[in-house]
Design an enzyme around this catalytic site. Structure first.
Site, PDB file in Angstrom:
ATOM      1  N   LYS A 102       5.833  -4.273  11.948  1.00  0.00           N
ATOM      2  CA  LYS A 102       5.159  -4.475  13.194  1.00  0.00           C
ATOM      3  C   LYS A 102       3.812  -3.777  13.208  1.00  0.00           C
ATOM      4  O   LYS A 102       2.899  -4.176  13.924  1.00  0.00           O
ATOM      5  CB  LYS A 102       5.976  -3.902  14.350  1.00  0.00           C
ATOM      6  N   GLU A 153      -1.737  -4.439   5.688  1.00  0.00           N
ATOM      7  CA  GLU A 153      -0.801  -3.363   6.027  1.00  0.00           C
ATOM      8  C   GLU A 153      -1.513  -2.314   6.864  1.00  0.00           C
ATOM      9  O   GLU A 153      -2.726  -2.123   6.727  1.00  0.00           O
ATOM     10  CB  GLU A 153      -0.252  -2.761   4.723  1.00  0.00           C
ATOM     11  N   ASP A 164       0.768   4.937   2.516  1.00  0.00           N
ATOM     12  CA  ASP A 164       1.196   6.331   2.462  1.00  0.00           C
ATOM     13  C   ASP A 164       1.675   6.594   1.032  1.00  0.00           C
ATOM     14  O   ASP A 164       0.869   6.806   0.146  1.00  0.00           O
ATOM     15  CB  ASP A 164       2.293   6.552   3.505  1.00  0.00           C
ATOM     16  N   LYS A 202      -3.672   7.206   2.939  1.00  0.00           N
ATOM     17  CA  LYS A 202      -3.512   8.642   2.731  1.00  0.00           C
ATOM     18  C   LYS A 202      -3.574   8.861   1.220  1.00  0.00           C
ATOM     19  O   LYS A 202      -2.552   8.830   0.547  1.00  0.00           O
ATOM     20  CB  LYS A 202      -2.183   9.130   3.288  1.00  0.00           C
ATOM     21  N   VAL A 249       0.298   9.363  12.559  1.00  0.00           N
ATOM     22  CA  VAL A 249      -0.639   8.782  13.507  1.00  0.00           C
ATOM     23  C   VAL A 249       0.048   7.696  14.325  1.00  0.00           C
ATOM     24  O   VAL A 249       1.095   7.171  13.930  1.00  0.00           O
ATOM     25  CB  VAL A 249      -1.881   8.197  12.798  1.00  0.00           C
ATOM     26  N   ASP A 252       2.999   2.750  15.305  1.00  0.00           N
ATOM     27  CA  ASP A 252       3.898   3.441  16.229  1.00  0.00           C
ATOM     28  C   ASP A 252       4.295   4.825  15.748  1.00  0.00           C
ATOM     29  O   ASP A 252       4.132   5.168  14.572  1.00  0.00           O
ATOM     30  CB  ASP A 252       5.182   2.636  16.418  1.00  0.00           C
TER      31      ASP A 252
END
Length: 176
Positions: A35, A90, A94, A122, A144, A150
């Site tokens: 999402k 995306e 990460d 990141k 974040v 979210d």
């Protein structure tokens, strides 16, 4: 606040211009990862001046506020990819676990190419070999939320991207 809505909008327009140039005359399928990347995917698609096809995949490696580890496909795409150029969109790169898993899965469908565009990266956290073709912003190790991203299924509606400092952090629902 880490990024304002204006900073995000400006960068999305520049990414759209780059993608338009790079995919001119090609059959581009944009696959948004639900999402978290929904807002970014829609805004990015509107910034691309080409006929594109959009589809959606849902992959999860996260629980409510913590990582779960192994990717799980929650929703597969419906588009035929053989011979077409695929751009996965995306929200955050990460560790690279989700994106590398999804890219490998889509390469099995014989597309002409598979690349990715991430809003946030990141760089110090990437553990899997993923080299996004397009990166919105590099950020540090913070959690974040905002602009579709979210924290525990909340705060996707914020226009800006904020740092989540504590699991109980309450973000302001107003954003400029």
């Amino acid at each position: 606040m880490i990024l304002t809505s204006q900073q995000i909008a400006n960068r999305v327009r520049r990414l759209g211009t780059e993608i338009t140039r790079d995919y001119q005359g090609r059959d581009l399928v944009i696959i948004g990862v639900l999402k978290g990347a929904a807002t970014f995917t829609v805004d990015l698609a509107r910034a691309i001046d080409l006929p594109v096809v959009m589809d959606w995949a849902a992959v999860s490696t996260y629980g409510r506020g913590s990582t779960a580890g192994t990717p799980r496909l929650l929703k597969d795409i419906g588009e035929e990819l053989t011979g077409r150029d695929v751009l996965i969109v995306e929200d955050i790169l990460d560790t690279g676990t989700t994106l590398s898993w999804l890219m490998a899965r889509l390469r099995e469908r014989a597309p002409a190419s598979v690349n990715c565009c991430v809003l946030l990266r990141k760089p110090h956290a990437v553990a899997k070999p993923v080299e996004p073709r397009y990166v919105g912003f590099d950020i540090t190790e913070h959690w974040v939320a905002g602009y579709g991203i979210d924290y525990a299924e909340r705060h996707r509606n914020l226009g800006d991207i904020h740092e989540v400092r504590l699991p109980s952090a309450a973000l302001s629902a107003s954003s400029s």
